[in-house]
Design a protein around this motif. Structure first.
Motif, PDB file in Angstrom:
ATOM      1  N   ILE A  44       0.837  -1.206   0.000  1.00 36.98           N
ATOM      2  CA  ILE A  44       0.000   0.000   0.000  1.00 36.98           C
ATOM      3  C   ILE A  44       0.869   1.253   0.000  1.00 36.98           C
ATOM      4  O   ILE A  44       0.599   2.204  -0.733  1.00 36.98           O
ATOM      5  CB  ILE A  44      -0.990  -0.023   1.181  1.00 36.98           C
ATOM      6  N   LEU A  45       1.938   1.258   0.791  1.00 32.44           N
ATOM      7  CA  LEU A  45       2.861   2.391   0.809  1.00 32.44           C
ATOM      8  C   LEU A  45       3.455   2.628  -0.577  1.00 32.44           C
ATOM      9  O   LEU A  45       3.528   3.760  -1.053  1.00 32.44           O
ATOM     10  CB  LEU A  45       3.981   2.162   1.828  1.00 32.44           C
ATOM     11  N   THR A  46       3.846   1.561  -1.249  1.00 34.63           N
ATOM     12  CA  THR A  46       4.416   1.666  -2.593  1.00 34.63           C
ATOM     13  C   THR A  46       3.393   2.206  -3.585  1.00 34.63           C
ATOM     14  O   THR A  46       3.707   3.075  -4.397  1.00 34.63           O
ATOM     15  CB  THR A  46       4.922   0.287  -3.062  1.00 34.63           C
ATOM     16  N   ARG A  47       2.182   1.705  -3.506  1.00 26.07           N
ATOM     17  CA  ARG A  47       1.137   2.117  -4.454  1.00 26.07           C
ATOM     18  C   ARG A  47       0.652   3.540  -4.202  1.00 26.07           C
ATOM     19  O   ARG A  47       0.392   4.284  -5.140  1.00 26.07           O
ATOM     20  CB  ARG A  47      -0.062   1.177  -4.363  1.00 26.07           C
ATOM     21  N   GLU A  48       0.485   3.900  -2.939  1.00 26.91           N
ATOM     22  CA  GLU A  48      -0.158   5.167  -2.588  1.00 26.91           C
ATOM     23  C   GLU A  48       0.812   6.270  -2.185  1.00 26.91           C
ATOM     24  O   GLU A  48       0.426   7.434  -2.129  1.00 26.91           O
ATOM     25  CB  GLU A  48      -1.169   4.943  -1.448  1.00 26.91           C
ATOM     26  N   GLY A  49       2.047   5.897  -1.829  1.00 30.77           N
ATOM     27  CA  GLY A  49       3.008   6.900  -1.381  1.00 30.77           C
ATOM     28  C   GLY A  49       2.739   7.387   0.027  1.00 30.77           C
ATOM     29  O   GLY A  49       3.312   8.384   0.471  1.00 30.77           O
ATOM     30  N   GLN A  50       1.875   6.690   0.746  1.00 24.36           N
ATOM     31  CA  GLN A  50       1.547   7.028   2.122  1.00 24.36           C
ATOM     32  C   GLN A  50       1.406   5.740   2.921  1.00 24.36           C
ATOM     33  O   GLN A  50       0.945   4.726   2.393  1.00 24.36           O
ATOM     34  CB  GLN A  50       0.233   7.805   2.207  1.00 24.36           C
ATOM     35  N   VAL A  52      -0.076   3.189   5.879  1.00 26.21           N
ATOM     36  CA  VAL A  52      -1.418   2.795   6.292  1.00 26.21           C
ATOM     37  C   VAL A  52      -1.945   3.768   7.351  1.00 26.21           C
ATOM     38  O   VAL A  52      -3.102   4.197   7.295  1.00 26.21           O
ATOM     39  CB  VAL A  52      -1.404   1.340   6.810  1.00 26.21           C
ATOM     40  N   ASP A  53      -1.095   4.120   8.310  1.00 26.83           N
ATOM     41  CA  ASP A  53      -1.519   5.042   9.370  1.00 26.83           C
ATOM     42  C   ASP A  53      -1.851   6.419   8.811  1.00 26.83           C
ATOM     43  O   ASP A  53      -2.826   7.045   9.233  1.00 26.83           O
ATOM     44  CB  ASP A  53      -0.436   5.143  10.448  1.00 26.83           C
ATOM     45  N   GLU A  54      -1.051   6.906   7.853  1.00 28.58           N
ATOM     46  CA  GLU A  54      -1.335   8.205   7.234  1.00 28.58           C
ATOM     47  C   GLU A  54      -2.651   8.169   6.464  1.00 28.58           C
ATOM     48  O   GLU A  54      -3.451   9.106   6.544  1.00 28.58           O
ATOM     49  CB  GLU A  54      -0.198   8.612   6.301  1.00 28.58           C
ATOM     50  N   ILE A  55      -2.875   7.100   5.729  1.00 31.02           N
ATOM     51  CA  ILE A  55      -4.126   6.968   4.966  1.00 31.02           C
ATOM     52  C   ILE A  55      -5.316   6.931   5.913  1.00 31.02           C
ATOM     53  O   ILE A  55      -6.325   7.610   5.690  1.00 31.02           O
ATOM     54  CB  ILE A  55      -4.092   5.718   4.065  1.00 31.02           C
ATOM     55  N   ARG A  63     -11.552   4.258   3.274  1.00 26.53           N
ATOM     56  CA  ARG A  63     -10.578   4.353   2.176  1.00 26.53           C
ATOM     57  C   ARG A  63      -9.481   3.309   2.348  1.00 26.53           C
ATOM     58  O   ARG A  63      -9.085   2.644   1.385  1.00 26.53           O
ATOM     59  CB  ARG A  63      -9.977   5.767   2.113  1.00 26.53           C
ATOM     60  N   LEU A  64      -8.992   3.158   3.569  1.00 23.54           N
ATOM     61  CA  LEU A  64      -7.953   2.156   3.829  1.00 23.54           C
ATOM     62  C   LEU A  64      -8.472   0.753   3.523  1.00 23.54           C
ATOM     63  O   LEU A  64      -7.774  -0.043   2.889  1.00 23.54           O
ATOM     64  CB  LEU A  64      -7.457   2.245   5.270  1.00 23.54           C
TER      65      LEU A  64
END
Length: 178
Positions: A44-50, A52-55, A63-64
Motif C-alpha cells: 500500500i505504501l508503494t502504491r499510494e506513497g503514504q 497505512v496510518d497516514e491513509i 478508504r484504507l
C-alpha cells in the motif's frame, strides 16, 4: 533445486496483530524456501506513497479498507509466495475468503506483555510519548480481533524468529496440497 522443489505452489498468508513477528518470520520463511515475499502495508505504501496510518488518519478507515481489498485481490493472484496481512485487513470477510482460497492462512499470536515489550524495543523513546503509545494500543486492540477468527494459530511468545519460521514452514508444507 527449482522454485517448485522448495516453496509450495499455493501461497501462504501470515496474519495477526502487530508485534507478533509476521514480517521477520515471513521474510525468513520466504528466503528459506525461495518464495516471493509480500507485505500488505508495504504494498500500500508503494502504491499510494503514504503509510497505512497516514491513509487512515487523512482519509478514514473506509478508504484504507478499499485499498487493502484491492491490494489483497492483486497479491492473492501470486503463487509460491508468503503474504503478510495485518490483523485488521484479515477481518474483512471478502479478503479473508480470497486469501483462504489462495492457500493456507496462519494467525501468529503472542502474549500481550511480550508484544508491548517488542514494540518498546523497536520504537525506543518514541514509545514514551503518551499519544504515540495510545495510537499503538488502539491499533493493537483493533488488530487483536483477528485472534478470535476460526483460523489456525501459532504462538510466537517464546519462539525465536528461526524457531517460528521453522514451525511456519512445517505448517505451510503440511497444508499446501493442491
Amino acid at each position: 533445486m527449482t522454485l517448485h522443489d522448495n516453496a509450495p505452489y499455493r501461497s501462504l498468508a501470515l496474519t495477526g496483530p502487530m508485534g507478533v513477528g509476521k514480517t521477520p518470520i515471513g521474510r525468513l520463511v520466504a528466503r528459506k524456501l525461495g518464495a516471493t515475499f509480500y507485505d500488505l502495508e508495504t504494498e500500500i505504501l508503494t502504491r499510494e506513497g503514504q503509510s497505512v496510518d497516514e491513509i487512515r488518519e487523512l482519509f478514514g478507515e473506509a478508504r484504507l479498507n478499499a485499498l487493502e481489498t484491492t491490494a489483497i485481490r492483486d497479491l492473492s493472484l501470486n503463487r509460491h509466495s508468503v503474504l503478510v496481512i495485518s490483523g485488521s485487513a484479515m477481518l474483512d470477510e471478502s479478503s479473508r475468503a480470497r486469501l483462504t482460497e489462495m492457500g493456507p492462512v496462519l494467525t501468529l499470536t503472542c502474549a500481550v506483555n511480550e508484544i508491548l515489550r517488542r514494540l518498546y524495543v523497536a520504537r525506543g523513546a518514541w514509545f514514551h510519548n503518551p499519544n504515540n503509545r495510545a495510537t499503538l494500543l488502539s491499533r493493537l486492540k483493533r488488530e487483536w480481533r483477528v485472534t478470535t477468527l476460526d483460523l489456525p494459530q501459532l504462538d510466537t511468545s517464546r519462539l525465536s524468529v528461526d524457531q517460528a519460521a521453522d514451525a511456519v514452514i512445517e505448517f505451510w508444507l503440511s497444508h499446501a496440497t493442491l
